[in-house]
Design a protein around this motif. Sequence first.
Motif, mmCIF file in Angstrom:
data_model
loop_
_atom_site.group_PDB
_atom_site.id
_atom_site.type_symbol
_atom_site.label_atom_id
_atom_site.label_comp_id
_atom_site.label_asym_id
_atom_site.label_seq_id
_atom_site.Cartn_x
_atom_site.Cartn_y
_atom_site.Cartn_z
ATOM 1 N N PRO A 143 6.387 10.315 -14.584
ATOM 2 C CA PRO A 143 5.777 11.313 -13.716
ATOM 3 C C PRO A 143 5.300 10.746 -12.384
ATOM 4 N N LEU A 144 5.315 9.420 -12.216
ATOM 5 C CA LEU A 144 4.814 8.844 -10.967
ATOM 6 C C LEU A 144 5.631 9.297 -9.756
ATOM 7 N N LYS A 145 6.909 9.547 -9.953
ATOM 8 C CA LYS A 145 7.770 9.993 -8.854
ATOM 9 C C LYS A 145 7.185 11.224 -8.165
ATOM 10 N N GLU A 146 6.590 12.118 -8.972
ATOM 11 C CA GLU A 146 6.006 13.335 -8.431
ATOM 12 C C GLU A 146 4.535 13.157 -8.030
ATOM 13 N N MET A 147 3.925 12.075 -8.454
ATOM 14 C CA MET A 147 2.487 11.896 -8.236
ATOM 15 C C MET A 147 2.132 11.014 -7.041
ATOM 16 N N VAL A 148 3.067 10.199 -6.570
ATOM 17 C CA VAL A 148 2.766 9.320 -5.438
ATOM 18 C C VAL A 148 3.004 10.111 -4.151
ATOM 19 N N GLU A 149 1.910 10.310 -3.400
ATOM 20 C CA GLU A 149 1.964 11.067 -2.150
ATOM 21 C C GLU A 149 1.860 10.104 -0.980
ATOM 22 N N VAL A 150 2.889 10.107 -0.155
ATOM 23 C CA VAL A 150 3.012 9.146 0.937
ATOM 24 C C VAL A 150 2.700 9.817 2.268
ATOM 25 N N ARG A 151 1.883 9.149 3.096
ATOM 26 C CA ARG A 151 1.587 9.656 4.428
ATOM 27 C C ARG A 151 1.505 8.496 5.410
ATOM 28 N N ASN A 152 2.196 8.678 6.548
ATOM 29 C CA ASN A 152 2.090 7.718 7.644
ATOM 30 C C ASN A 152 0.767 7.993 8.349
ATOM 31 N N GLN A 153 -0.161 7.078 8.250
ATOM 32 C CA GLN A 153 -1.483 7.262 8.840
ATOM 33 C C GLN A 153 -1.437 7.315 10.364
ATOM 34 N N ALA A 154 -0.348 6.855 10.965
ATOM 35 C CA ALA A 154 -0.198 6.915 12.416
ATOM 36 C C ALA A 154 0.074 8.332 12.906
ATOM 37 N N ARG A 155 0.367 9.261 11.981
ATOM 38 C CA ARG A 155 0.648 10.633 12.414
ATOM 39 C C ARG A 155 -0.291 11.679 11.832
ATOM 40 N N THR A 186 -4.102 1.655 8.722
ATOM 41 C CA THR A 186 -4.359 2.334 7.458
ATOM 42 C C THR A 186 -5.773 2.056 6.972
ATOM 43 N N ALA A 187 -6.288 0.869 7.224
ATOM 44 C CA ALA A 187 -7.634 0.508 6.764
ATOM 45 C C ALA A 187 -8.709 1.385 7.396
ATOM 46 N N GLU A 188 -8.421 2.032 8.509
ATOM 47 C CA GLU A 188 -9.377 2.948 9.131
ATOM 48 C C GLU A 188 -9.501 4.261 8.367
ATOM 49 N N ALA A 189 -8.466 4.653 7.654
ATOM 50 C CA ALA A 189 -8.436 5.971 7.000
ATOM 51 C C ALA A 189 -9.596 6.194 6.033
ATOM 52 N N PRO A 190 -9.918 5.260 5.128
ATOM 53 C CA PRO A 190 -11.023 5.534 4.203
ATOM 54 C C PRO A 190 -12.349 5.853 4.902
ATOM 55 N N THR A 224 -6.567 -6.840 -2.021
ATOM 56 C CA THR A 224 -7.391 -6.599 -0.841
ATOM 57 C C THR A 224 -8.115 -5.279 -1.045
ATOM 58 N N VAL A 225 -9.430 -5.293 -0.863
ATOM 59 C CA VAL A 225 -10.255 -4.095 -1.018
ATOM 60 C C VAL A 225 -10.801 -3.698 0.351
ATOM 61 N N VAL A 226 -10.663 -2.419 0.687
ATOM 62 C CA VAL A 226 -11.235 -1.861 1.907
ATOM 63 C C VAL A 226 -12.238 -0.802 1.481
ATOM 64 N N ALA A 227 -13.494 -0.996 1.858
ATOM 65 C CA ALA A 227 -14.560 -0.049 1.515
ATOM 66 C C ALA A 227 -15.550 -0.020 2.684
ATOM 67 N N PRO A 228 -15.277 0.797 3.704
ATOM 68 C CA PRO A 228 -16.094 0.767 4.923
ATOM 69 C C PRO A 228 -17.577 1.072 4.713
ATOM 70 N N PHE A 229 -17.919 1.759 3.642
ATOM 71 C CA PHE A 229 -19.324 2.061 3.357
ATOM 72 C C PHE A 229 -19.842 1.229 2.180
ATOM 73 N N GLY A 230 -19.069 0.240 1.761
ATOM 74 C CA GLY A 230 -19.441 -0.579 0.626
ATOM 75 C C GLY A 230 -19.089 0.117 -0.682
ATOM 76 N N LEU A 231 -19.472 -0.501 -1.773
ATOM 77 C CA LEU A 231 -19.153 0.016 -3.101
ATOM 78 C C LEU A 231 -20.392 0.469 -3.874
ATOM 79 N N GLU A 232 -21.543 0.440 -3.215
ATOM 80 C CA GLU A 232 -22.799 0.816 -3.882
ATOM 81 C C GLU A 232 -22.740 2.233 -4.432
ATOM 82 N N ASP A 233 -22.354 3.202 -3.599
ATOM 83 C CA ASP A 233 -22.331 4.599 -4.055
ATOM 84 C C ASP A 233 -21.339 4.793 -5.196
ATOM 85 N N LEU A 234 -20.201 4.134 -5.119
ATOM 86 C CA LEU A 234 -19.202 4.266 -6.173
ATOM 87 C C LEU A 234 -19.773 3.820 -7.516
#
Length: 189
Positions: free
Chosen positions: A89-101, A120-124, A145-155
């Motif tokens: 089912p991953l074929k239908e579940m992976v949603e791809v987006r070019n963050q430049a657009r 892409t790291a700006e998107a989160p 590599t982990v990107v978490a601009p607001f940290g992981l405390e809230d998570l």
Amino acid sequence: MSDKAARLEAIVRATPRLMTVLETARDLALPDWMIFSGAIYQPVLNHLTGRAPDYGIKDYDLGYFDASDISYEAEDVVIRRVAEAFEPPLKEMVEVRNQARVHLWFEQKFGEPYAPLKSTAEAPGRFTSTLFAVGVRLEPDDALTVVAPFGLEDLFAMRLRPNPTRRTAGFSRTAEAALRRWPELVIVN
């Protein structure tokens, strides 16, 4: 690496379907790619609440950044290439987006302006909640590599709060949907 980043990495690595997505995305070698949002925070919430790792996961957001051609046609070529790399089912579940657009369609779809991203790291940092603002990339050497601009405390505190840099009317609706799946969440407005 912080304790929370190490915990996040352990949870990600213990989530087989997510690891399949990460490994396949890495092998595709898209420019500046990352898996983010629900595909990352939901396994953490599931781990913290004793649910199955894939509980609540509807899709796997795969962002990449290619400013060389921001046409939909170029993005569609990548969407098709990614889909061919996965089995159902991953074929239908992976949603791809070019963050430049994203800025080209976001306002029409969501009713609020969206300045162009530089990576892409700006998107989160633009997601509706600090809890959602996390992304990961599996590197060629298997490092995560982990990107978490607001940290992981809230998570890890299971605290759902609005993104302080993006106030949106959609936060209440988003919070209600998250509470239906994880009633243990604490909503902070």
